[in-house]
Design an enzyme around this catalytic site. Structure first.
Site, PDB file in Angstrom:
ATOM      1  N   GLU A 172       0.871  -0.879  -0.192  1.00 55.67           N
ATOM      2  CA  GLU A 172       0.091   0.072   0.084  1.00 55.67           C
ATOM      3  C   GLU A 172       0.933   1.380   0.210  1.00 55.67           C
ATOM      4  OE1 GLU A 172      -2.909  -0.367   3.142  1.00 55.67           O
ATOM      5  OE2 GLU A 172      -3.946  -1.616   2.407  1.00 55.67           O
ATOM      6  N   GLU A 353      -5.498  -8.753   0.839  1.00 58.91           N
ATOM      7  CA  GLU A 353      -6.184  -7.992   2.026  1.00 58.91           C
ATOM      8  C   GLU A 353      -8.248  -7.832   1.886  1.00 58.91           C
ATOM      9  OE1 GLU A 353      -3.933  -5.323   4.058  1.00 58.91           O
ATOM     10  OE2 GLU A 353      -2.461  -5.796   3.900  1.00 58.91           O
TER      11      GLU A 353
HETATM   12  C1  GBH Z   1      -4.654  -2.065   5.645  1.00 61.54           C
HETATM   13  O1  GBH Z   1      -4.536  -1.313   5.834  1.00 61.54           O
HETATM   14  C2  GBH Z   1      -2.854  -2.673   6.275  1.00 61.54           C
HETATM   15  O2  GBH Z   1      -2.754  -3.392   4.770  1.00 61.54           O
HETATM   16  C3  GBH Z   1      -2.994  -3.715   6.963  1.00 61.54           C
HETATM   17  O3  GBH Z   1      -2.684  -2.961   8.011  1.00 61.54           O
HETATM   18  C4  GBH Z   1      -4.296  -2.612   8.068  1.00 61.54           C
HETATM   19  O4  GBH Z   1      -4.184  -2.868   9.094  1.00 61.54           O
HETATM   20  C5  GBH Z   1      -5.615  -3.446   7.332  1.00 61.54           C
HETATM   21  O5  GBH Z   1      -5.754  -2.942   6.410  1.00 61.54           O
HETATM   22  C6  GBH Z   1      -6.607  -2.812   8.051  1.00 61.54           C
HETATM   23  O6  GBH Z   1      -6.771  -1.397   8.061  1.00 61.54           O
HETATM   24  O7  GBH Z   1      -6.629   8.637   8.442  1.00 61.54           O
HETATM   25  O8  GBH Z   1      -8.002   7.899  10.209  1.00 61.54           O
HETATM   26  O9  GBH Z   1      -9.338   8.140   8.151  1.00 61.54           O
HETATM   27  C7  GBH Z   1      -5.640  -0.603   5.000  1.00 61.54           C
HETATM   28  C8  GBH Z   1      -4.957   1.115   4.870  1.00 61.54           C
HETATM   29  C9  GBH Z   1      -6.097   2.730   6.695  1.00 61.54           C
HETATM   30  C10 GBH Z   1      -6.153   2.935   4.476  1.00 61.54           C
HETATM   31  C11 GBH Z   1      -6.883   3.449   7.364  1.00 61.54           C
HETATM   32  C12 GBH Z   1      -6.975   4.441   4.613  1.00 61.54           C
HETATM   33  C13 GBH Z   1      -8.049   5.822   6.305  1.00 61.54           C
HETATM   34  C14 GBH Z   1      -7.378   5.753   8.239  1.00 61.54           C
HETATM   35  N1  GBH Z   1      -6.344   2.304   5.387  1.00 61.54           N
HETATM   36  N2  GBH Z   1      -7.144   4.906   6.591  1.00 61.54           N
HETATM   37  S1  GBH Z   1      -7.925   7.853   8.529  1.00 61.54           S
END
Ligand code: GBH
Length: 446
Positions: A172, A353
């Site tokens: 990512e 994922e």
């Molecule tokens: C993935 O990220 C990751 O690869 C993994 O490590 C993680 O545990 C899993 O998914 C679950 O989250 O800016 O506060 O609104 C997901 C990526 C995480 C991207 C949350 C967008 C927004 C948080 N996403 N993010 S916020």
């Protein structure tokens, strides 16, 4: 849209790669053991207010010590594929130079254990735990970090390549860009849009250099990127919303897909950033040829759609999970997979994922009833099945996550695992969803 066929069993291909995923910093713990160096997440999680309850990955799910038990869990679930990440600061504590043998040995033991149990490994080289020493030297804002990553990749290919049939480069890149450098919710906690897109370019470059290193090594293992993609829908029927959704899509999806698979950055994004932006200034002749080196597979991670309003904002349309950023919309999985295949050609895909956090508690009879996870996975797998039926060359599917773990800024409050982790004792308990997933694997569908 997803055809609603007659009720009945959904069969997946016999060789479908049923799997689950984790990442190093989120599960391993043992932060100071066997010569591991500091990463940006060790630093970031110690800054007051950055993570919920001040949680850190110091212990996490203690997988570093309990990996043998976790391998047995994987075998008991019937997993055919396990996607995990290698901790760069375990291999190169300062991000450069000679490898730390004890770090490599851990992954060698893990890979041997997977092999003994007939589970195919899929190893990610970088899941956000940049060595702190490299951050101190500029981190992903520095072009040099892309070269350090290629050196690290080369070293890992040499040491572990005989046991890894499929590599993923960078998990990512968009999340590093957006959470690390726009919102600042992730390490290194910056809020600097001009830096953010230069970081995007360097992450893409790092990916391409690592692909080149694998090819140069003569390995016949496969390699690809791991992208979290978001279908971007206009929130209404206006031409303004359509235009806003299209631009939004360039930042969420095409920035990464076009550079990897078409050898160019999207024109609308470049125009939006402007010629004086650090990213546009930072792209050198030949970079896009490196970034678009042929890949063997494309790993897709899907969690949520985005609805874009006429003014370029976003809107919520569906129920959210325990993670307030996640709207539950299985059709988005179908739309995304078919779009990638339609727009970029029949490149082999894996889903690395998909999942959600649920409010799990351990019942007195030692069970965990996560009905929400079962219905989420059933609905998303139905969409996956329809995408395969529509011709999408999808090989495998990995639930995020195998185990409850350190969910970054959300700490340990969010439980994403098929397997419950009782943190005070580190005991593992199969949730209802784990038992359900095992039967899906055994039956080849549901
Ligand atoms: C993935 O990220 C990751 O690869 C993994 O490590 C993680 O545990 C899993 O998914 C679950 O989250 O800016 O506060 O609104 C997901 C990526 C995480 C991207 C949350 C967008 C927004 C948080 N996403 N993010 S916020």
């Amino acid at each position: 849209s997803i055809p609603t066929g007659p009720a009945g069993p959904l069969r997946f291909p016999d060789n479908f790669g049923w799997g689950a995923a984790t990442s190093a910093y989120q599960i391993e713990g043992a932060a100071k053991e066997d010569g591991r160096g500091e990463s940006v997440w060790d630093t970031f999680s110690r800054v007051p207010g950055r993570t919920r309850n001040g949680d850190t990955g110091d212990v996490a799910a203690d997988h570093y010590h309990r990996y043998a038990e976790d391998l047995d869990l994987m075998r008991d679930l019937g997993l055919r594929s396990y996607r995990f990440s290698i901790s760069w600061p375990r291999i190169q504590p300062d991000g450069t130079g000679a490898p730390n043998q004890r770090g490599l040995d851990f992954y060698r033991r893990l890979l041997d254990g997977l092999h003994e149990r007939g589970i195919a490994p899929m190893a990610t080289l970088f899941h956000w735990d940049l060595p702190q020493a490299l951050q101190d030297a500029g981190g992903w804002e520095s072009r040099d970090t892309a070269h350090r990553f290629a050196d690290y990749a080369d070293l890992v290919f040499g040491a572990l390549g005989d046991r890894v049939p499929a590599w993923l480069t960078i998990n990512e890149p968009k999340t590093v860009v957006q959470n690390g450098y726009l919102t600042g919710h992730h390490a290194p906690g910056r809020q600097d849009p001009d830096a953010a897109y230069l970081v995007a370019h360097h992450l893409q470059l790092a990916h391409g250099l690592a692909v080149g290193a694998l090819r140069a090594s003569g390995s016949d293992s496969r390699i690809g990127p791991a992208l979290n993609l978001h279908p971007c829908y206009p929130a209404d029927d206006s031409p303004q919303a359509a235009a806003a959704a299209r631009l939004y899509d360039s930042y969420e999806n095409r920035l990464y897909l076009d550079s990897l698979l078409r050898g160019s950055y999207p024109e609308d994004l470049l125009a939006d950033l402007g010629p004086q932006s650090r990213m546009v200034q930072g792209v050198r002749d030949g970079d896009l040829a490196i970034i678009s080196a042929p890949i063997d597979l494309l790993a897709v991670q899907y969690y949520t759609p985005i609805y874009v309003t006429a003014d370029g904002g976003t809107e919520r349309r569906w129920t959210t999970s325990e993670a307030e950023w996640q709207q539950i919309y299985p059709q988005g999985m179908y739309d995304l997979l078919t779009r990638v295949t339609r727009d970029y050609g029949p490149i082999p895909l894996t889903i690395t994922e998909n999942g959600l956090p649920t409010p799990d508690t351990l019942a007195p009879d030692d069970t965990v009833h996560d009905a929400g996870r079962i219905s989420f996975l059933r609905d998303h797998l139905t969409a996956v099945h329809q995408a395969i039926a529509a011709g999408v060359p999808l090989e495998s599917f990995h639930v995020w996550s195998l185990l409850d773990n350190f969910e970054w800024d959300a700490g340990y409050d969010q439980r994403w695992g098929l397997v419950y982790v009782d943190y005070p004792t580190q005991r593992r308990v199969l949730k209802s969803s784990a038992t359900w997933y095992r039967s899906v694997i055994t039956d080849g569908g549901f």
